[in-house]
Write a protein that holds these residues in place. Structure first.
Motif, PDB file in Angstrom:
ATOM      1  N   VAL A  76       0.838  -1.204   0.000  1.00  0.00           N
ATOM      2  CA  VAL A  76       0.000   0.000   0.000  1.00  0.00           C
ATOM      3  C   VAL A  76       0.870   1.249   0.000  1.00  0.00           C
ATOM      4  O   VAL A  76       0.613   2.203  -0.738  1.00  0.00           O
ATOM      5  N   SER A  77       1.918   1.256   0.823  1.00  0.00           N
ATOM      6  CA  SER A  77       2.806   2.419   0.882  1.00  0.00           C
ATOM      7  C   SER A  77       3.501   2.644  -0.449  1.00  0.00           C
ATOM      8  O   SER A  77       3.593   3.781  -0.934  1.00  0.00           O
ATOM      9  N   LEU A  80       1.363   4.229  -3.028  1.00  0.00           N
ATOM     10  CA  LEU A  80       1.077   5.644  -2.809  1.00  0.00           C
ATOM     11  C   LEU A  80       2.174   6.559  -3.338  1.00  0.00           C
ATOM     12  O   LEU A  80       1.964   7.754  -3.524  1.00  0.00           O
ATOM     13  N   THR A 103      -0.906   3.877   6.774  1.00  0.00           N
ATOM     14  CA  THR A 103      -2.023   3.693   5.859  1.00  0.00           C
ATOM     15  C   THR A 103      -3.270   3.332   6.655  1.00  0.00           C
ATOM     16  O   THR A 103      -3.307   3.475   7.875  1.00  0.00           O
ATOM     17  N   THR A 108       2.831  -2.220   8.771  1.00  0.00           N
ATOM     18  CA  THR A 108       3.674  -1.801   7.649  1.00  0.00           C
ATOM     19  C   THR A 108       4.708  -2.893   7.425  1.00  0.00           C
ATOM     20  O   THR A 108       5.251  -3.441   8.383  1.00  0.00           O
TER      21      THR A 108
END
Length: 418
Positions: A76-77, A80, A103, A108
């Motif tokens: 997800v990071s 982004l 997030t 993480t």
């Protein structure tokens, strides 16, 4: 009597107002935790994004102290990020500002390069000093397992650091003999705390995975110095097809006890030429960004005996028809593999055959038709056409024997021996 009634009504109003205020405070806490506001719970812990930022700060402090070679692999990071965001240095921020590393999830993910790191038992005490709870997951080292020796020592596979209910997941990547990076599955034993982390939601650990070694760069994200893959979009593309299937050494050893392996010079020579052809095909398809898997007899050989079947005389791979590209044929021809046969067409039963060094490469294209997957075939001599159909079960293609080798050697063979 009237005074008693007024007192009762006043008491009731106070009680209702208190309940309403408590309900509003409860909703506010939930909203604050969800949206990352700085809120303390009844134990004095931070919640929301600020708590996660503090977890990351403590974790990266630990990384710096022990010189751990870690880099960000959180899907997800990384999704982004943009090139502008990577180049943007926000080191001047004084307050926690967690936009990329924090997030909507409570964890993480980082990767640790296991071959560049020596395990230090002091890590546990150092983590505890920083208020971090640490859970270690170990498993057998597959690099020491073969059909001749099924024993292997255990190595650390996953580390999970927890602070205030939030987690940093560190997956350990080891270099295999083919120069690719491998991580093991995350298997929970009966003695481990299954509530320690949201194991079912983690990016890594549901199965083993394999990756090319990425080029890393150091950047600043959310005020913290973090290493990330330079080509993070390419890493995410690899992640989508990183599922790695280990050779079934125990079953292969049992097979060879019943049917001794053919070690004749002819068989050894064919296996070498077949593997060389697979290496070449894998490099071509990887360059084109076309995922593939071992199919038919080639898949059977790997699944049953961890090797090429010496009497098969060809190599079979499968590709989804949606991944077909017109430049596949020119790319193979440029690599020194001339087209021998082309059967069917893109809309129906496409099959390509290329001629290698006395070994033929057959590429079968698979069609997804609802709950049925099928591929076409054509007999070269008679021109007779046939279709192989497979019904999708509850576990989809993973349950199909012919697709057990999906993505095997698309990770390993393009780099060297698996």
């Amino acid at each position: 009597m009237a005074r008693l009634n007024r007192t009762f009504v006043l008491t009731l109003l106070i009680a209702v107002s208190s309940v309403f205020l408590l309900f509003q405070l409860y909703n506010y806490r939930l909203s604050a935790a969800k949206n990352g506001f700085n809120v303390l719970n009844n134990k004095g812990y931070l919640s929301g994004k600020e708590a996660h930022w503090h977890l990351l700060k403590r974790f990266l402090g630990l990384v710096h102290k022990f010189k751990l070679p870690v880099f960000l692999v959180d899907t997800v990071s990384l999704a982004l990020l943009s090139q502008d965001a990577v180049l943007y240095r926000d080191s001047q921020l004084k307050d926690p500002h967690c936009s990329f590393l924090c997030t909507h999830r409570d964890f993480t993910s980082f990767a640790l390069l296991g071959n560049l790191w020596k395990y230090d038992a002091a890590l546990l005490d150092a983590a505890s000093e920083r208020g971090l709870e640490l859970l270690e997951i170990h498993g057998k080292d597959p690099r020491l397992i073969s059909t001749d020796d099924l024993t292997a020592k255990e190595i650390p596979l996953h580390f999970l650091f927890r602070f205030n209910g939030r987690v940093v997941h560190v997956v350990v990547l080891y270099e295999r003999s083919g120069k690719y990076l491998w991580h093991g599955p995350l298997r929970l034993t009966a003695s481990l705390d299954r509530t320690f982390a949201p194991f079912g939601k983690l990016d890594y650990g549901h199965h083993a995975g394999a990756y090319d070694r990425p080029e890393l760069i150091l950047t600043t994200l959310d005020g913290l110095n973090v290493r990330i893959p330079k080509n993070f979009s390419g890493f995410l593309h690899e992640y989508s097809s990183s599922h790695f299937l280990e050779c079934r050494s125990r079953e292969a050893k049992a097979f060879f006890q019943l049917y001794p392996e053919d070690t004749s010079p002819e068989a050894v020579d064919f296996r070498m030429r077949a593997k060389s052809l697979l290496h070449l095909a894998s490099r071509v398809l990887f360059t084109l960004r076309v995922p593939f898997w071992l199919s038919s007899g080639t898949c059977l050989g790997w699944y049953r005996q961890c090797n090429i079947i010496p009497y098969s005389k060809d190599v079979d791979v499968g590709i989804w028809i949606k991944d077909y590209r017109p430049d596949i044929i020119p790319a193979f021809q440029k690599a020194g593999l001339p087209l021998k046969h082309k059967f069917g067409k893109v809309e129906d039963s496409l099959e390509l055959s290329f001629q290698g060094n006395d070994v033929k490469l057959d590429i079968f294209f698979f069609y997804d038709d609802g709950d049925v997957v099928w591929n076409g075939g054509t007999q070269a001599k008679s021109g007779r056409k046939f279709n192989l159909m497979m019904h999708m079960g509850p576990s989809h293609l993973a349950s199909l024997f012919t697709c057990k080798c999906i993505n095997f050697w698309s990770q390993a063979l393009r780099r060297g021996n698996p």
